[in-house]
Design an enzyme around this catalytic site. Sequence first.
Site, PDB file in Angstrom:
ATOM      1  N   ASP A  28       0.825  -1.203   0.000  1.00  0.00           N
ATOM      2  CA  ASP A  28       0.000   0.000   0.000  1.00  0.00           C
ATOM      3  C   ASP A  28       0.861   1.256   0.000  1.00  0.00           C
ATOM      4  O   ASP A  28       2.062   1.212   0.254  1.00  0.00           O
ATOM      5  CB  ASP A  28      -0.898   0.023   1.243  1.00  0.00           C
ATOM      6  CG  ASP A  28      -1.850  -1.163   1.318  1.00  0.00           C
ATOM      7  OD1 ASP A  28      -2.175  -1.721   0.258  1.00  0.00           O
ATOM      8  OD2 ASP A  28      -2.247  -1.513   2.450  1.00  0.00           O
ATOM      9  N   TYR A  80       5.497  -9.984   6.637  1.00  0.00           N
ATOM     10  CA  TYR A  80       5.550  -8.552   6.932  1.00  0.00           C
ATOM     11  C   TYR A  80       6.058  -8.342   8.354  1.00  0.00           C
ATOM     12  O   TYR A  80       5.791  -9.157   9.251  1.00  0.00           O
ATOM     13  CB  TYR A  80       4.166  -7.915   6.813  1.00  0.00           C
ATOM     14  CG  TYR A  80       3.737  -7.596   5.401  1.00  0.00           C
ATOM     15  CD1 TYR A  80       3.906  -6.319   4.873  1.00  0.00           C
ATOM     16  CD2 TYR A  80       3.167  -8.574   4.593  1.00  0.00           C
ATOM     17  CE1 TYR A  80       3.505  -6.021   3.580  1.00  0.00           C
ATOM     18  CE2 TYR A  80       2.770  -8.289   3.293  1.00  0.00           C
ATOM     19  CZ  TYR A  80       2.945  -7.007   2.801  1.00  0.00           C
ATOM     20  OH  TYR A  80       2.563  -6.722   1.506  1.00  0.00           O
TER      21      TYR A  80
END
Length: 253
Positions: free
Chosen positions: A60, A119
């Site tokens: 993002d 992540y």
Amino acid sequence: MTNNEKTDSRNIRLLIAYDGTDFCGWQRQDSGRTVQGVIEEALEKIHKQPVNLTGCGRTDSGVHAAGQVANFYTNIASMEAHRFVPALNSLLPKDVRILDARQVPNEFHARFDAVMRTYRYFFTAGRPALPHESRYCLQLWRYPQIELLNAYGRLLHGEKDCTIFAGAGDKSRSKCRYIFGSHFYAEGARLVFEISANAFLLNMVRSIAGTFLFYEEKNTAPEKLGEIIASQNRSLAGPTLPPQGLFLWKAGY
């Protein structure tokens, strides 16, 4: 590049790191600066024609990467794969670096062949962040209960319906994801949240981290949070955290 062209080309796999602060995410867009866009511009300068780049994950806006994997096809027979590292870095802005380049089988696909993405979310907890940390760590003014957070993390292990963590714009047909692991740990003066899954929904990591911290501050029992997650009610999730501090850390194949 067409399928016929691919048969006469080499498939090059890149390992990429970037500071996502000034990017509108990974994926190329009609407007706005993107990581995929600037690398494709550099590849076009080298090849004298457009080159498509495929990444393992579509980070993002504002999200960083230490281990984004991508691939492209080259028809430059005289250029050894490892030479794309200095060639691309000489053309790229300083907030994107190519760490490695190697030839892989033509069938390799950075996105579809990835079986796991990891992540890491970095926090400065219980102290003011140093100036150089502010782009890469989210400020927490308290130090949370790691044992309770990790009890929450264990709720997600395995195949899970992650509807409650999906961003409003997520268009995935299925909201089920397989989560290999989810835990918090201390790293020096920082707190780290690490999560690995086969794939992620829009804003999913930021929503999970925000939900865990929201309910940890309320000292919510893990069993109660499990019921909330199972409800699939997005309105019961905690806040979606800002992107700074979040890194696409690595991909597994």
